[in-house]
Structure formats: C-alpha cells, structure tokens
Design a protein around this motif. Structure first.
Motif, PDB file in Angstrom:
ATOM      1  N   SER A  35       0.847  -1.194   0.000  1.00 31.69           N
ATOM      2  CA  SER A  35       0.000   0.000   0.000  1.00 31.69           C
ATOM      3  C   SER A  35       0.872   1.230   0.000  1.00 31.69           C
ATOM      4  CB  SER A  35      -0.909   0.003   1.235  1.00 31.69           C
ATOM      5  OG  SER A  35      -1.747  -1.123   1.245  1.00 31.69           O
ATOM      6  N   SER A  56      -6.117   4.655 -11.524  1.00 35.01           N
ATOM      7  CA  SER A  56      -6.765   3.367 -11.264  1.00 35.01           C
ATOM      8  C   SER A  56      -8.000   3.552 -10.385  1.00 35.01           C
ATOM      9  CB  SER A  56      -5.774   2.423 -10.576  1.00 35.01           C
ATOM     10  OG  SER A  56      -6.417   1.247 -10.171  1.00 35.01           O
ATOM     11  N   GLU A  57      -8.977   2.666 -10.596  1.00 35.86           N
ATOM     12  CA  GLU A  57     -10.205   2.755  -9.794  1.00 35.86           C
ATOM     13  C   GLU A  57      -9.955   2.450  -8.325  1.00 35.86           C
ATOM     14  OE1 GLU A  57     -13.090   0.200 -11.516  1.00 35.86           O
ATOM     15  OE2 GLU A  57     -13.340   1.401 -13.338  1.00 35.86           O
ATOM     16  N   LYS A  58      -8.901   1.718  -8.024  1.00 29.01           N
ATOM     17  CA  LYS A  58      -8.646   1.372  -6.633  1.00 29.01           C
ATOM     18  C   LYS A  58      -8.025   2.522  -5.847  1.00 29.01           C
ATOM     19  CE  LYS A  58      -4.219  -0.791  -7.801  1.00 29.01           C
ATOM     20  NZ  LYS A  58      -3.517  -2.066  -7.922  1.00 29.01           N
ATOM     21  N   ASP A  68      -3.975   0.573  -2.384  1.00 24.20           N
ATOM     22  CA  ASP A  68      -3.710  -0.736  -1.794  1.00 24.20           C
ATOM     23  C   ASP A  68      -3.493  -1.739  -2.926  1.00 24.20           C
ATOM     24  OD1 ASP A  68      -3.970   0.153   0.820  1.00 24.20           O
ATOM     25  OD2 ASP A  68      -6.153  -0.083   0.764  1.00 24.20           O
ATOM     26  N   SER A  69      -2.808  -2.827  -2.630  1.00 23.03           N
ATOM     27  CA  SER A  69      -2.544  -3.911  -3.592  1.00 23.03           C
ATOM     28  C   SER A  69      -1.939  -3.358  -4.885  1.00 23.03           C
ATOM     29  CB  SER A  69      -3.827  -4.687  -3.890  1.00 23.03           C
ATOM     30  OG  SER A  69      -4.388  -5.210  -2.713  1.00 23.03           O
TER      31      SER A  69
END
Length: 1284
Positions: free
Chosen positions: A982, A1007-1009, A1024-1025
């Motif tokens: 992260s 990115s959507e994250k 994250d990730s």
C-alpha cells in the motif's frame, strides 16, 4: 491323543500303526501343534500310556485378551493385556504396541520394544477415536496381534462454571484487592487455580494479572496506573482447562483515598525571650494520603481569673494565626511580638490539599521571658588528654560555649603569661586560642574561664611542645673502684679488709671475714635498692693495718644488665647458597648481661636437634650445623637472643640448589567434556633455588601402563587437554622443571571422559495471550533443570486441531520466554508446546496447551483517527476523520458527531442517532465567531465507542487564502512500494476558500482502486494492492479564487503478479505414445519466482483442454498418447499469483513415430594412438527408426562392436522424504538405454531461483534413489539426474 481329543489322519498329520510300531508324523509343524501328546496302548492284559511334550519353535501366539483401556483423558490412556498362552518355545522378549485412528488405515508405532504388560499412551488427539494392538516378539519373530475395541479420547471432566460475586476493595493508586466466590460447579475435578484479568478503560484488551497460580478466593492486583479506570473479571481452571470468565465488575479508578492530615507529632517549646517563643514539632504520623503542604501555628492569650469572671457567658479563648495563611514548610517556627509576662497557649496544625488537619497543643502555658543559663564549656575529647605539638607548629584550641546571658571569656596560663602574639577569638557560641610558631616556652596548662550572672565555668588544657633537649647538668659519680696502696709500708701486702655501712647513718661493719688477697671482692647479702658506702684496709706481712681508703661514696645495690648483642661473619649478610647434599653451618658471637637464652628458628618454627641438624650453643657463641642439605632446608633462619634487658634477632637466608618440589595440589580437572578437559595446579612450594621454567604433562589410560606426553613445555599452571576418546578413563600427572632437574609428579584420580550435561527438562507453558485472528503470544517458564548446560534457545511448535503434525513456529533462535506466533488461519484452533535446547541437544517438549481459537476479540470500536476541521463558513464547520485503528472485531456501522460551546460542558448530537456512513460532516446553523468543541465517535453492533476530540476549538468564519502545498522532502525523492503493498501520499496544504483538489497521473489514467481523501488542510492519495501499472508521476493541483499551485510525486512499484506467457514452444520429439516439447522462459516472471509450468493438450474433435503434465524445467514429455491421433498443445507458466496466458504450439501434432535419416557426428577423421594402448571410438548415431550400425576396417566388416545410441533421460526425480537438512529422491530408469546397459547416475542440484547446477554425488550411484545431505533449512532446491 492330544489333550482329551483323539487324533486322526489329516493333510498335515499321518498316523502309521503296526503290531509292534506306532508312528505319528506332522508335516509343516505350526505353533498350534505344540502341546502334550499321549500314546495309549490297550489289550486284555491292561493299558499303558506314554506322554510326549512337543514344543514347536515359532513366533509367539497373540497375547491373551482383551486389551483393557483405562484412565482415558483428553490426551492419554492406559493399556493392559496378558502374555500369550503360546510363547513359541522361546521367552517373550518384548511387545510392539501400535495405534491407528479409526478414520485411517495406517498403524503408528507407539512403543517398538516394551517389556511390561501395562502401558501409558500419551500425545493422543482429543476427540479422535483410536484402535490399539499389541504384538508379542520372541527370538523367532513377531507374533499375531491382539487388537482392542475402538476408544474415544476425551476428557471425562468438563470445564468449571465461571466464578461469581466479584468484589473490589482496598482501592489505592497502584493496586486493588479482588475477592470472589467459587464456581457453582467445578466440572467434576477440583479447581486448580483462578485467572484474574483486568481491562483499562483506555485500552481494548483484557490482560492477565497473575503469573503464578492463584488458589485463594482473593487476589491483590498490583502495577495499576494512577488515575486510570479498570474493570476486572475472573476465570476458574481445572484439569480440563479454563472456564468462561465471570461477568466484569464496574470500572474502579486507581487512586489513593485522601483525607485531612493527622495532628503534628510532639510539638514542644525550644526557646523563649521576653518577646518571642520558639516551637518545634514532627511530621504527622498520618498525612491523609497526600503530601503535607505546610503547617499553621496558632496562639491564644490566657485570661486571668478576674477577666474570666467579667467575660462570663462569652467565649474567652480567641486563637490567632501566627504563620502566613498558607503555613510554613519547616517543622519549627518562632512566634514574635508577644507581650512580656503574658501567658500564652500554642497549637500546631498540618495542611494538605484536602484542608487543615487536627491540631496538636503545646503542653502548658508559656510565658515569654529571657532565660538564664550557667556557662558551659564543651571540651572535645582531644583536649581532655595531653596535647602534644611539634616546635614551630600552630596551636589551635577551639571550645564551644553556652550560657545566658552570654558569658565573659578569659584565658590564662599557669606557668607564665600567654605570649602577646597569641590570638583569642570569642563569639556567642565559641572561643578559640591560636598560637603560631610554638616553642618550648609555650608548654604548660592553659585555662579558659566563662562567667555570667548565673555562674562561672573553667576548663584546663595541658600542652606539651616537642623540642630538642637542653644541656645536661648535676653530673654525679655513679661507681667507685679501689686500687692497691701506693706504699706498702716496707713489707709485702698480705691481704685486705673490706668494710661497709648503710647510708645515710649506718655503722661500719666488716664485709669480708676472710683475708682478701686480690684487689677485687664481691660483697653479698646486700638488700636490693639500698645504698651503701665501702672502704678498704691493707695489711702487710708485719701485721700492720693501714689507714682506710677513701670512702667509695653511695653505691646502690642493683644488678648490672646489658641487652643482648650479636656479631656475625660478613658472609651471612648475603644469601647463603648451598648445593643439595652439602652441609652448611650458621653461627654468631653472643653478648649480654645476664647471659641471654639462645633460640634458633626456621620461619616461625623452633629448630630442634636431629640426625641432620646439630645445635651447638655456648654462653658466648650460637651455632647450628645442617648436614646433607635438602630442598626443604632452604628458607629464612632466625637467631633469637633474650634476657631481662631485652631481645635481639639475627636473620640468615639460605638457598639450596635442587630440582623443584612436587607441584602443589590437588591437580584439578575441570571443563570436562567428551573429548577434552582442563588441568590446573599450583606452583611447587620450593623451586629448588632456581625458577621453574616449565611443566611436563602426561596422560595414561587406566587400562594401560604406558604414559603419553601431552605437553613437554607448558609455561602456565593450567592446560587444556584435547583429542581424548569419549568413554575412556584417563589419569593425568604434572611435573615441574628447573635448571637442576624434573620434580616428582602430582597425579589425578581416574577421570571418565563424557559430557557432564544432558538435554534440558521440559518448559512449562504459562499462558497464551494477545489472541487475534492471525497470531497469538505464547509465554512459558524455563525448565526446572538445564541439564548442566546453559539453555541456548527454545523451539516453539503448533498443531492445528484439524491436522496431525506439529510444525515449528520459530525459524530463528528464541532466547526469551515469550514468543509471538504469526501466520495462523482465522477461526482455526491451535495448541502449542515448547522445547528447550542446550549444548547436549533438544529436551522433551512441554505438555501441549489447550486449544485456542484464532479470532479477533469483539469490543466497542476505538476512537476515529485524524479527526480535523476541513472548512468553516460564518455559520458552519466542516470536519472529516478516518476509520478507527481498532473496529472492536466488528464492522463499523456509522459515526456520530457531537458539539458544545467552548465555555459549556453539555454536548449536543448533530448527526442522526443511527450515525453517518461517511467520514465527513458539515455542522450548520452555528453562531458566527462562537468557539465550539467537537468530538466524533464510531458505532459498531456492540455500541458507541470512545470519542476522539478535535484538538482545540473551532469557530465559524469565512477565510481567504491562496493555495500553498507543503510537500514532505521524502516525497519529493519518490516512493518505492512492493507489489501488493500500500502507498499513502499525504499532501498538506493551505488555502481559503477551500481549493479544488485534483489528482492526475501523467502516464495514464488513475486506477479505480485509488482513494482520494480531501480535508480542510490536506489531501491524501491511497493505493492498496499496488501493481506495475501503478508506477508513475502523480500530480496534485489546488485551485481557488486566490490562485492555484501544483506538485508531483513519483512512485515505483515492485510488482508481483501473474507472469507473462512463455516464449516460443517447440516440438523436440514425437512417437506413437509421446510428444516432447521445449519452450523459452517468460520475458517477465511477474515479480515472483516461476513456480512451474503446465502443459495442456486438446485431442482433435474436442473443445476441452486438459493438463497433461506439470514440470519445473523448460522441457517436458507428454506420454499416454493414442497412435495416429492429432493433438494440440499449449504451455502456461505460473507463480504465487496465478497462471499466465497460454502459449500454444504452432501446429497440431500427430502421434506417430518419426522417420529421421541416419546421421553421424564425427569430431575427428584421424586418431593417433600409441602401440599397446587401448583405442576407443565413441560416435553419436542418430536416426528413426534405430539405424543398423556396421564398423568396417579397410573394407572388411568388423564382427565385435557395441552400438550406443544416446541414452534416454531417467524419469523425473521425486522427493520421497524431506527433513531440514537432507532430501531423499527417487527416479525411474531410462526407457531406452541406447543399446548399452546403464552403469550409473549423476545427481545434480541447484539453489532456486538463480543458482548454478552442481554435482552432489562423488561416487557412482547404481540404484534409482539417492539421499542429498548438507542442505540449508528453508532453502528451495531443484534436482536432476543424468544416466550414464
């Protein structure tokens, strides 16, 4: 007959009877054929029986059953059985005991060689069902098994109920006392102890209070933090485990009870004057539980009897404070400005933070008045004795004085006046006389006088000045002698008469009653100490007596004495050096009156006459002669002379040159191990007159007579002996060496070489705490015995309830007695055990703990994080916050916001009672410029958690400010994050009105994250990730009506994801039943090591791909194909993240044997060989089908040759047994040996992921298995085998 049964013919038994012969034959005798056989003969004349005992030597029969199972608990049981009825003709040596779970078919050995008929089976799994079997063993083999019925392993007892009725008492700032009632039910087994836990209101976890077992129903909890709130609960424990805890108490605050202080101790009067009174007191015995801040002194005038009558009916006592209102810190005080002759009463009170305590009265009525006191001189002990001082020094006499009024001081000297240079100092408390550069005239007695109206006091000090003496005076004659008369009267003097008289008035009397011829005479019979006068008369041959001689004068009758003296030869002033075996003497001339006694000493011991030692002493000479000198004769000799006038000693030093004495013992053997030990000794008591240069050390096995030199030149008095044989018994000896030879040896007793220590005992696990979903903390107590060697570490093991194997938890050495076990699976139950390790090895593990479930505890949530104001207007405040660090083990359901005015304490709920789902909120309808306090709480299903208060206060107001970014210097350098990790980019800023915040990525879309968090004065980008696509520059732009500003942060992601597809896939071989493929590695492994490859195939006419094989190398052979069938193949790489995209073979493959034209690979056309040497030609031959090989020489065919094709590779090796440092691999033989027998195999290994191939066998491997040793624990390896 056998027993009572008549025997007949069977397949294995044949009976042949004739008229005169009976024969019984048994073929292939079995154990059942053992026993007593009877031959019964009958006829009319009677009957006859013959008994024959037959013992068939065989393995024994089964033990006599059944197997009795008793004492079943949660992890153990007891087995009992009876010996076999048939022992097979040989004594039962031992039994083999085995067990298996009813759900499995494999038997596990419990005891391989057990000699009793009862056994305690331990380390069973609770809840499992087991079957046991016992097999007897004699010298002929293992007998039949006796099997038990299934038995369920469970504890016959239950957990106890929870304790009840918990009460808290004796609350202090760091401790409280708990008491409780025992559980209603103890679960069928006695309560072994209680576990007490506390919970700080500021924390979220329950922590254990007692390390040791508590058996009482009370416990004092210590180590509390002052001012913190605590609740408590208690759990009971029996042999089964720990009960559910009791319901928790209410919260108690850790504070000492505080009261007003007690009265001061022993207030008393210390002094008075005509206008003041001095008081003193001690601290109160009880301070009320807090610090004493001061003391208050009060006074009260005592009224006379007339005043008392006049004021009848009115309170007569009026107390006035004499000290400041806050009191005084010290425990003494002087009250001033009092009326002379007025009576007063006084009292003292102590003050602490609670208030003013009880008063203590000063005894009696006190009248201020001046006191009178006789003078007193405090003479130091030093001045009570004679004071001696050297001439030229300074004399200082300091004397403390007391007295009221102050005494007048006067100094005098009794033998003269005090010199004018003397200095006299007088103060109210002391007087001092100082005389510098004293001389003989300053000796004498000094007197000091102290006088006042109450009396006089004096003291005398005697002083002696040490100086050189004055000239002698009053010289007197002490001795008178007589001489012969100058004139003899003309005739020969024939004798003398001596007369004497007592002084002072005695009469003359004869002292000699015979004629004295000599001119000297000894007068006897005198009284010691009396004085006498002597005179002498001469008488000649004619008989004429002369006139008397002059009187001798007074002579005292006292003995004449001389202290002892000696004189020695100059050679004795030096050390006398003597060779061993020689003789030597010591002598001295002796003088003294009376004749001194003579004594010879060596050291402190008197020397006596012996064969070798001769003492020859006379009145005037002392002598000692030592013959045949030995080493022990060296040392210090002393001649001691003594008479009434004193004593005198003469010293002689003798050195005897010889080999040294035996080294001083005992010869210690320490540091004993299996192959070494350490010897230590002390130097010889006598070095033989020469320094010991070294030592010779030898050893001998007790089973032999010869000595072996260990060291021939040891300089120290300690030596480490190595290379000894374990189990052997040795004797050691040490000899000292100097320049004159080798000493006698000192020996040790026999020493057995073995390690003095054993493996340590078992630790005792105390508790398992801090349990969450993926970890727990295990604490234990060190073993009671360390086996004689220091504990170097501990091994912690865990076992999942759903598994059967114990697995090690710590990879590195653990020396502490606590360990955090990580990597647990949520909701799984685990038990733990601990083993200790020392130099001898690893000890037995501890008893396993009960099972603990890996799950997070559930509580109310913690406070939200980072609560802050993000914006204000003239009538609103906007705030935001983060999730709590601890959600209490339950999902957060919402948040509530409360507000109150800064000057008030009443909080008002701003949000709906069910809370908000979002992490920000705007409070509206506020009063402009009013200061507010704001707090936020999180909610989960257990309730509302602790609040987090926004620091300071906030007020509604409009603000204008150009945007300004404060980017951290570390962020400007860039961020590197591992794959799957992260990243948080927190950017503080300023700006009013609140700027618009925009994050962009210069190398692609966001990115959507990615989560963007916006606050009043910060913005945060969170990912994250992370993977490779998240690398790049992230730019934040702020803009409001006052301007705009931008900054960027570069990120790089070390990503771990699925690998890229493999490279080109090539068909390397095909037969009717197999196809061989090879391929290139993927260009990128996804940031994680390639774990292997999958080869999938699809027969023509189907749509389904199936896995044909899995392999770790980049080549594989797919077998089991159908001849003539067409197949498609593709290859996938996989790592820990998953599978890559498949890479297909370019064309389908038909399973048929290939036809390949024969070919040769010849390296040279010409070979040279010496005559007599062997010629060997090996030429690789290729071709499908296998070519026929013909060798020719000069056109003629050679008849004998060996054709060798390349040998097929062996089967893929498989690991069949793995331990921490070795692996046993197995493989199959090559399908085709190339036309020649396979003579052996080469085994190679390499470290993963980047290691090189290395050969591991240095001898030819013939079998198809091999054990690779010397491996590193936890390192991954790859193996391959080559046939030869």
């Amino acid at each position: 007959m056998k027993g009572d049964q008549e025997l007949g013919n069977t397949i294995y038994r044949e009976i042949k009877n004739t008229d005169n012969f009976a024969c019984l034959s048994v073929k292939e005798a079995k154990l059942a054929d053992s026993g007593q056989y009877t031959l019964l003969l009958k006829n009319p004349g009677g009957e006859k029986a013959v008994h024959v005992n037959v013992s068939v030597l065989d393995k024994p029969g089964a033990p006599e059953g059944p197997i009795f199972i008793t004492g079943v608990t949660s992890d153990q049981c007891f087995l009992a059985w009876k010996p076999p009825k048939q022992d097979g003709g040989s004594k039962i040596i031992h039994y083999i005991v085995e067990r298996r779970e009813t759900s499995r078919l494999i038997w596990t050995v419990v005891e391989p060689k057990y000699q009793a008929e009862t056994l305690k089976v331990t380390k069973l799994l609770e809840g499992n069902e087991y079957i046991f079997r016992v097999l007897p063993v004699n010298k002929f083999g293992v007998g039949d098994a006796l099997q038990s019925d299934p038995v369920l392993i469970k504890d016959p007892f239950m957990l106890p109920d929870a304790p009840k009725g918990i009460e808290v008492s004796n609350v202090k700032k760091d401790s409280m006392v708990l008491s409780w009632e025992a559980p209603t039910s103890n679960g069928g087994t006695p309560i072994t102890g209680y576990i007490i836990e506390k919970h700080d209101k500021e924390g979220v976890r329950w922590t254990r209070c007692n390390r040791k077992t508590v058996t009482d129903l009370t416990f004092k909890v210590t180590g509390l933090l002052e001012g913190h709130l605590y609740e408590f609960r208690v759990a009971a424990e029996n042999a089964v485990g720990v009960s559910e805890p009791s319901s928790s108490t209410v919260f108690y605050k850790a504070l000492d009870p505080v009261f007003k202080p007690g009265p001061p101790h022993n207030p008393k009067l210390t002094d008075t004057t005509k206008s003041s009174v001095s008081l003193a007191w001690g601290k109160p015995i009880y301070d009320g539980g807090c610090e004493i801040q001061g003391y208050i002194v009060e006074s009260c005038e005592v009224k006379s009897s007339q005043e008392g009558e006049a004021a009848e009916g009115v309170i007569s006592e009026v107390w006035a404070i004499c000290t400041p209102p806050t009191g005084v810190k010290s425990t003494c005080f002087t009250v001033e400005k009092l009326k002379e002759k007025q009576e007063y009463k006084f009292r003292v009170c102590a003050v602490n933070k609670v208030g003013i305590g009880e008063h203590a009265d000063v005894a009696g009525h006190i009248v201020p008045e001046d006191k009178t006191e006789e003078p007193d001189l405090d003479i130091d002990l030093e001045f009570r004795k004679l004071v001696s001082i050297k001439a030229g020094g300074s004399l200082r006499i300091f004397i403390p004085i007391r007295g009221r009024p102050q005494p007048q001081i006067k100094w005098e000297k009794d033998e003269g006046s005090i010199k004018e240079t003397a200095q006299i100092e007088v103060t109210s408390s002391h007087t001092m006389l100082v005389v510098d550069k004293v001389n003989r005239s300053d000796s004498g007695k000094y007197t000091v006088f102290a006088e006042n109206s109450s009396g006089v006091k004096s003291a005398t000090i005697s002083v002696k000045v040490l100086d050189t003496p004055s000239a002698p005076n009053n010289l007197k004659v002490q001795e008178i002698t007589k001489e012969s008369p100058e004139y003899d009267g003309g005739s020969v003097i024939t004798g003398y008469t001596i007369e004497m008289r007592d002084l002072p008035e005695g009469r003359w009397t004869k002292a000699s009653f015979t004629n004295v011829i000599e001119t000297h005479f000894t007068v006897s019979g005198l009284t010691e100490g009396n004085k006498y006068d002597f005179r002498v008369f001469a008488k000649n041959a004619v008989g004429t007596i002369s006139k008397p001689s002059y009187n001798s004068g007074p002579i005292a009758a006292l003995d004449e004495v001389q202290p002892p003296k000696f004189s020695i030869d100059p050679e004795y002033t030096q050390t006398l050096i003597v060779n061993a075996g020689d003789s030597f003497k010591l002598d001295a001339d002796v003088h003294g009156k009376p004749v001194p006694t003579i004594q010879w000493l060596k050291g402190d011991k008197e020397i006596e006459n012996t064969i070798r030692c001769e003492i020859k002493n006379t009145d005037t000479r002392a002598m000692i002669i030592i013959k045949d000198a030995l080493r022990n004769d060296a040392g210090d000799y002393t001649l001691q002379l003594t008479n009434v006038a004193g004593s005198q000693t003469a010293s002689f030093q003798v050195k005897v040159l010889d080999k040294p004495s035996t080294p001083e013992g005992p010869l210690h053997v320490t540091g004993l191990l299996s192959d070494r030990c350490t010897l230590s000794w002390r130097p010889p008591q006598h070095d033989g007159g020469s320094t010991v240069t070294h030592y010779i050390i030898e050893r001998r096995e007790t089973s032999r007579l010869a000595w072996t030199v260990v060291s021939s030149d040891c300089k120290a008095t300690m030596y480490k002996v190595t290379k000894l044989l374990e189990g052997n018994e040795y004797t050691f000896r040490v000899m000292a060496v100097n320049s004159y030879g080798v000493s006698e040896p000192i020996n040790t007793p026999s020493v057995l070489m073995k390690n003095p220590f054993v493996a340590p005992g078992s630790p005792q696990i105390l508790e398992v705490t801090n349990i969450i979903r993926d970890s727990m903390t295990v604490c234990w107590r060190a073993p009671e015995t360390d086996g004689g060697s220091e504990i170097v570490g501990y091994i912690i093991e865990k076992k999942d309830r759903s598994g059967i194997k114990w697995t090690r938890c710590n990879r590195q050495k653990v020396t502490d007695v606590c360990f955090r076990v990580q990597g647990l699976i949520e909701d799984h139950e685990y038990e733990f055990r601990v083993s200790a390790e020392n130099a001898a090895g690893i000890g037995e593990p501890s008893l396993p703990t009960s099972y603990y479930k890996a799950c997070d505890p559930k509580y109310k949530p913690g406070p939200p994080t980072n609560a802050h104001v993000i914006d204000t207007t003239k009538n609103s405040i906007s705030l935001a916050w983060g999730k709590p660090l601890n959600d209490g083990g339950s999902p957060i359901q919402g948040y509530i916001v409360e507000i109150c005015k800064a000057e008030e304490e009443e909080w008002t709920l701003c949000t709906p009672p069910t809370g908000l789902r979002v992490n920000k909120f705007e409070i509206t309808k506020l009063t402009e410029k009013q200061q507010y306090k704001i707090q936020v709480c999180a909610i989960n299903k257990l309730g509302v958690g602790e609040p987090t208060v926004i620091p300071g206060t906030a007020k509604p107001e409009d603000k204008l400010e150009a945007p300004e970014i404060h980017l951290d210097s570390e962020l400007r350098k860039g961020i590197v994050v591992r794959a799957g990790g992260s990243v948080r980019i927190n950017v503080p800023f300023k700006g009013r009105p609140t700027p618009e915040i925009k994050w962009t990525k210069d190398e692609g879309e966001m990115s959507e994250k990615i989560m963007i968090e916006k606050g009043l004065n910060f913005t945060q980008l969170s990912m994250d990730s992370c993977d490779r696509r998240d690398s790049g520059k992230y730019t934040v732009t702020l803009q409001n009506s006052s301007g705009s500003v931008s900054e960027f942060v570069a990120t790089a992601s070390k990503v771990s994801e699925v690998p890229l597809p493999v490279g080109n896939v090539t068909l390397t071989d095909v037969t009717k039943v197999s196809a061989s493929l090879s391929w290139e590695k993927p260009e990128h492994d996804g940031g994680s090591r390639i774990a292997g490859y999958l080869i999938e195939m699809q027969p023509k006419g189907t749509d389904k791909w199936s896995v044909a094989t899995s392999i770790k190398t980049c080549e594989a052979t797919v077998t089991g194909l159908t001849a003539g069938q067409e197949y498609m193949f593709r290859v996938l790489a996989f790592n820990e993240k998953g599978k890559s995209e498949p890479k297909p073979l370019a064309a389908p493959v038909i399973a048929n044997d290939l036809t390949i034209e024969p070919s040769l690979k010849v390296q040279f056309n010409t070979y040279s060989v010496k005559s007599g040497d062997d010629l060997k030609l090996e030429i690789p031959v290729f071709g499908r089908p296998k070519p026929k090989v013909t060798w020719m020489k000069n056109g003629e065919t050679l008849k004998s040759f060996v054709a060798r094709d390349p040998c097929d590779p062996p089967g893929t090796p498989e690991a069949v047994a793995v331990s921490k440092n070795h692996v046993l691999i197995q493989w199959t033989k090559p399908q085709y040996d190339g036309g020649s027998k396979v003579t052996g195999y080469i085994v190679e290994k390499r470290d993963l992921p980047q290691g090189h191939w290395m050969r591991v066998n240095f001898t030819n491997v013939i079998e198809t298995e091999f054990a690779i040793t010397g491996l590193t624990e936890n390192q991954q390896y790859e193996f391959r085998v080559i046939a030869r």
